[in-house]
Design a protein around this motif. Structure first.
Motif, PDB file in Angstrom:
ATOM      1  N   LEU A  84     149.493  53.814 -88.374  1.00 50.91           N
ATOM      2  CA  LEU A  84     149.658  55.264 -88.475  1.00 50.91           C
ATOM      3  C   LEU A  84     148.741  55.966 -87.482  1.00 50.91           C
ATOM      4  O   LEU A  84     147.670  55.453 -87.144  1.00 50.91           O
ATOM      5  N   ASP A  85     149.177  57.142 -87.055  1.00 53.35           N
ATOM      6  CA  ASP A  85     148.306  58.023 -86.291  1.00 53.35           C
ATOM      7  C   ASP A  85     147.578  58.854 -87.346  1.00 53.35           C
ATOM      8  O   ASP A  85     148.138  59.808 -87.892  1.00 53.35           O
ATOM      9  N   MET A  86     146.334  58.451 -87.682  1.00 56.82           N
ATOM     10  CA  MET A  86     145.657  59.011 -88.858  1.00 56.82           C
ATOM     11  C   MET A  86     145.279  60.486 -88.669  1.00 56.82           C
ATOM     12  O   MET A  86     144.822  60.903 -87.599  1.00 56.82           O
ATOM     13  N   ILE A  87     145.464  61.245 -89.707  1.00 57.67           N
ATOM     14  CA  ILE A  87     145.021  62.648 -89.749  1.00 57.67           C
ATOM     15  C   ILE A  87     143.588  62.626 -90.293  1.00 57.67           C
ATOM     16  O   ILE A  87     143.349  62.013 -91.335  1.00 57.67           O
ATOM     17  N   PRO A  88     142.630  63.239 -89.592  1.00 60.22           N
ATOM     18  CA  PRO A  88     141.207  63.012 -89.935  1.00 60.22           C
ATOM     19  C   PRO A  88     140.696  63.829 -91.119  1.00 60.22           C
ATOM     20  O   PRO A  88     139.572  64.311 -91.109  1.00 60.22           O
ATOM     21  N   VAL A  89     141.548  64.001 -92.127  1.00 56.85           N
ATOM     22  CA  VAL A  89     141.082  64.703 -93.333  1.00 56.85           C
ATOM     23  C   VAL A  89     141.344  63.849 -94.555  1.00 56.85           C
ATOM     24  O   VAL A  89     142.249  63.012 -94.575  1.00 56.85           O
ATOM     25  N   GLU A  90     140.503  64.058 -95.577  1.00 57.58           N
ATOM     26  CA  GLU A  90     140.657  63.373 -96.851  1.00 57.58           C
ATOM     27  C   GLU A  90     141.227  64.370 -97.855  1.00 57.58           C
ATOM     28  O   GLU A  90     140.784  65.525 -97.897  1.00 57.58           O
ATOM     29  N   CYS A  91     142.197  63.930 -98.620  1.00 54.44           N
ATOM     30  CA  CYS A  91     142.822  64.779 -99.640  1.00 54.44           C
ATOM     31  C   CYS A  91     142.306  64.329-101.000  1.00 54.44           C
ATOM     32  O   CYS A  91     142.481  63.169-101.376  1.00 54.44           O
ATOM     33  N   VAL A  92     141.654  65.229-101.716  1.00 57.00           N
ATOM     34  CA  VAL A  92     141.046  64.867-103.016  1.00 57.00           C
ATOM     35  C   VAL A  92     141.672  65.688-104.137  1.00 57.00           C
ATOM     36  O   VAL A  92     141.692  66.926-104.078  1.00 57.00           O
ATOM     37  N   VAL A  93     142.198  64.992-105.142  1.00 57.82           N
ATOM     38  CA  VAL A  93     142.668  65.637-106.372  1.00 57.82           C
ATOM     39  C   VAL A  93     141.716  65.239-107.489  1.00 57.82           C
ATOM     40  O   VAL A  93     141.273  64.093-107.560  1.00 57.82           O
ATOM     41  N   ARG A  94     141.401  66.221-108.336  1.00 57.92           N
ATOM     42  CA  ARG A  94     140.509  65.965-109.489  1.00 57.92           C
ATOM     43  C   ARG A  94     141.196  66.382-110.774  1.00 57.92           C
ATOM     44  O   ARG A  94     141.670  67.517-110.887  1.00 57.92           O
ATOM     45  N   ASN A  95     141.175  65.479-111.756  1.00 55.05           N
ATOM     46  CA  ASN A  95     141.670  65.781-113.101  1.00 55.05           C
ATOM     47  C   ASN A  95     140.524  66.129-114.046  1.00 55.05           C
ATOM     48  O   ASN A  95     140.732  66.818-115.041  1.00 55.05           O
ATOM     49  N   ILE A  96     139.345  65.579-113.747  1.00 53.62           N
ATOM     50  CA  ILE A  96     138.158  65.773-114.582  1.00 53.62           C
ATOM     51  C   ILE A  96     136.990  66.019-113.627  1.00 53.62           C
ATOM     52  O   ILE A  96     136.893  65.374-112.571  1.00 53.62           O
ATOM     53  N   GLU A 108     129.808  71.090-115.764  1.00 49.96           N
ATOM     54  CA  GLU A 108     129.480  69.910-116.560  1.00 49.96           C
ATOM     55  C   GLU A 108     130.397  68.741-116.191  1.00 49.96           C
ATOM     56  O   GLU A 108     131.623  68.930-116.105  1.00 49.96           O
ATOM     57  N   GLU A 109     129.804  67.551-115.980  1.00 52.62           N
ATOM     58  CA  GLU A 109     130.627  66.363-115.726  1.00 52.62           C
ATOM     59  C   GLU A 109     131.493  66.089-116.958  1.00 52.62           C
ATOM     60  O   GLU A 109     131.019  66.203-118.085  1.00 52.62           O
ATOM     61  N   GLY A 110     132.755  65.767-116.728  1.00 55.49           N
ATOM     62  CA  GLY A 110     133.621  65.387-117.847  1.00 55.49           C
ATOM     63  C   GLY A 110     134.550  66.483-118.309  1.00 55.49           C
ATOM     64  O   GLY A 110     135.423  66.250-119.148  1.00 55.49           O
ATOM     65  N   LYS A 111     134.409  67.679-117.756  1.00 55.36           N
ATOM     66  CA  LYS A 111     135.297  68.772-118.155  1.00 55.36           C
ATOM     67  C   LYS A 111     136.696  68.538-117.580  1.00 55.36           C
ATOM     68  O   LYS A 111     136.855  68.280-116.393  1.00 55.36           O
ATOM     69  N   THR A 112     137.718  68.622-118.435  1.00 55.17           N
ATOM     70  CA  THR A 112     139.095  68.471-117.965  1.00 55.17           C
ATOM     71  C   THR A 112     139.481  69.690-117.141  1.00 55.17           C
ATOM     72  O   THR A 112     139.208  70.828-117.542  1.00 55.17           O
ATOM     73  N   LEU A 113     140.076  69.447-115.983  1.00 63.45           N
ATOM     74  CA  LEU A 113     140.429  70.539-115.074  1.00 63.45           C
ATOM     75  C   LEU A 113     141.910  70.878-115.243  1.00 63.45           C
ATOM     76  O   LEU A 113     142.771  70.019-115.075  1.00 63.45           O
ATOM     77  N   ASN A 114     142.175  72.127-115.582  1.00 61.65           N
ATOM     78  CA  ASN A 114     143.542  72.579-115.789  1.00 61.65           C
ATOM     79  C   ASN A 114     143.744  73.870-115.026  1.00 61.65           C
ATOM     80  O   ASN A 114     143.206  74.892-115.412  1.00 61.65           O
ATOM     81  N   PRO A 115     144.507  73.829-113.910  1.00 60.30           N
ATOM     82  CA  PRO A 115     145.224  72.677-113.377  1.00 60.30           C
ATOM     83  C   PRO A 115     144.276  71.728-112.640  1.00 60.30           C
ATOM     84  O   PRO A 115     143.165  72.123-112.288  1.00 60.30           O
ATOM     85  N   PRO A 116     144.753  70.505-112.360  1.00 56.81           N
ATOM     86  CA  PRO A 116     143.984  69.616-111.480  1.00 56.81           C
ATOM     87  C   PRO A 116     143.725  70.334-110.153  1.00 56.81           C
ATOM     88  O   PRO A 116     144.550  71.133-109.713  1.00 56.81           O
ATOM     89  N   ALA A 169     146.987  51.859-119.251  1.00 55.38           N
ATOM     90  CA  ALA A 169     146.052  50.730-119.236  1.00 55.38           C
ATOM     91  C   ALA A 169     144.715  51.119-119.883  1.00 55.38           C
ATOM     92  O   ALA A 169     143.714  50.413-119.732  1.00 55.38           O
ATOM     93  N   GLY A 170     144.698  52.272-120.579  1.00 58.58           N
ATOM     94  CA  GLY A 170     143.485  52.692-121.284  1.00 58.58           C
ATOM     95  C   GLY A 170     142.426  53.287-120.373  1.00 58.58           C
ATOM     96  O   GLY A 170     141.234  53.227-120.672  1.00 58.58           O
ATOM     97  N   LEU A 171     142.878  53.887-119.250  1.00 62.42           N
ATOM     98  CA  LEU A 171     141.931  54.413-118.259  1.00 62.42           C
ATOM     99  C   LEU A 171     142.241  55.862-117.911  1.00 62.42           C
ATOM    100  O   LEU A 171     143.414  56.258-117.865  1.00 62.42           O
ATOM    101  N   LEU A 172     141.189  56.620-117.645  1.00 63.70           N
ATOM    102  CA  LEU A 172     141.353  58.009-117.185  1.00 63.70           C
ATOM    103  C   LEU A 172     141.175  58.025-115.674  1.00 63.70           C
ATOM    104  O   LEU A 172     140.164  57.536-115.157  1.00 63.70           O
ATOM    105  N   LEU A 173     142.158  58.600-114.970  1.00 66.17           N
ATOM    106  CA  LEU A 173     142.024  58.801-113.522  1.00 66.17           C
ATOM    107  C   LEU A 173     141.304  60.136-113.337  1.00 66.17           C
ATOM    108  O   LEU A 173     141.908  61.203-113.487  1.00 66.17           O
ATOM    109  N   VAL A 174     140.027  60.061-113.036  1.00 67.62           N
ATOM    110  CA  VAL A 174     139.167  61.256-112.960  1.00 67.62           C
ATOM    111  C   VAL A 174     139.431  62.024-111.656  1.00 67.62           C
ATOM    112  O   VAL A 174     139.699  63.224-111.657  1.00 67.62           O
ATOM    113  N   ASP A 175     139.363  61.300-110.530  1.00 68.71           N
ATOM    114  CA  ASP A 175     139.645  61.907-109.223  1.00 68.71           C
ATOM    115  C   ASP A 175     139.928  60.785-108.219  1.00 68.71           C
ATOM    116  O   ASP A 175     139.743  59.603-108.532  1.00 68.71           O
ATOM    117  N   TYR A 176     140.409  61.170-107.040  1.00 61.81           N
ATOM    118  CA  TYR A 176     140.693  60.153-106.011  1.00 61.81           C
ATOM    119  C   TYR A 176     140.825  60.825-104.662  1.00 61.81           C
ATOM    120  O   TYR A 176     141.077  62.023-104.560  1.00 61.81           O
TER     121      TYR A 176
END
Ligand code: ADP
Ligand code: UDP
Length: 236
Positions: A84-96, A108-116, A169-176
């Motif tokens: 790929l011809d990489m685009i030099p930015v990172e895209c971050v989504v946060r659920n928590i 506070e760490e752990g607060k659910t974000l609505n909307p993400p 799978a019993g896991l929370l996807l916090v951010d990525y």
């Protein structure tokens, strides 16, 4: 397919050219880094775990209709991918709320974000990956308005697919964090999706099962990645 020259040695992966100009080999190393490369350690098995984990997740994303770099798992630590011809930015989504969001906004760490939430960061270690917005990305020519819209839409689509996959799978996807590039004119998901680039907490205990174990010196880093892989059914 023949592996050729080393093209780039990053903090966690080495990239090789191949005899196909449209394909690269990504070699996942055991090197683990944090704080823009200030803390680096070798963690046994991490390259293998992340390579197989990434292949598993990208396969799931492809099946859900998200265009990815995915081509072929070559070995324990190497994957063949579209170049790929990489685009030099990172895209971050946060659920928590966690990590830099907590530090930046004093929430506070752990607060659910609505909307993400969605954030762009510039890939630049020397500048500590500063946050940028859509105007910066367009003004400096890193991506067009249309490419920005596609990256955002695909990053949220990944959230729909992976939140459920991890939840089951019993896991929370916090951010990525995701990185995209251009292949034959189209926006395609590149780089990796592994516990190095996301936060995963146990749904019941909220135990951290991602690179925060390394950042915070909690130990059991690769063991946590292996636990996540096991719960998802990734064969290691
Ligand atoms: P870093 O550059 O942040 O230290 P890595 O060690 O993960 O990160 O290095 C991998 C490099 O390869 C990154 O710069 C990433 O943007 C790039 N890359 C990842 N996937 C692809 C791809 N499919 N095509 C081209 N480049 C890629
Ligand atoms: N992330 C990443 N690479 C980076 C910065 C962040 O993979 O260079 C991931 C990180 O693992 C987390 C998410 O993106 O899952 C959000 O990271 P944050 O902004 O909270 O920064 P951090 O405190 O993790 O550096």
């Amino acid at each position: 397919m023949q592996k050729r020259d080393e093209l780039y040695r990053g903090k966690a992966k080495t990239v090789y050219t191949t005899d196909d100009p449209q394909r690269l080999v990504l070699a996942f190393r055991n090197d683990t880094s944090a704080f823009d490369g200030e803390k680096v350690e070798q963690l046994d098995r991490k390259g293998m775990v992340n390579n197989k984990f990434n292949h598993f997740i990208m396969t799931k994303l492809e099946q859900a209709g998200i265009p990815t770099q995915l081509d072929e798992l070559l070995s324990d630590t190497e994957s063949l991918v579209k170049k790929l011809d990489m685009i030099p930015v990172e895209c971050v989504v946060r659920n928590i709320a966690a990590g830099s969001l907590v530090r930046r906004l004093g929430v506070e760490e752990g607060k659910t974000l609505n909307p993400p939430t969605f954030e762009f960061f510039l890939k630049n270690d020397a500048l500590h990956d500063p946050m940028v917005n859509e105007y910066h990305i367009q003004a400096f020519g890193w991506a067009t308005a249309e490419q920005i819209a596609t990256m955002k839409q695909l990053t949220f689509k990944v959230n729909d697919v992976l939140k459920k996959l991890f939840e089951d799978a019993g896991l929370l996807l916090v951010d990525y964090k995701l990185e995209f590039g251009v292949f034959n004119g189209d926006i395609v998901l590149g780089d990796e999706f592994t516990p190095d680039g996301c936060r995963l907490w146990d749904k019941e205990t909220r135990e951290k099962l991602d690179k925060d174990r390394f950042r915070q010196g909690l130990g059991g880093v690769v063991e946590a990645y292996e636990e996540v892989a096991k719960r998802l059914g990734v064969s290691l």
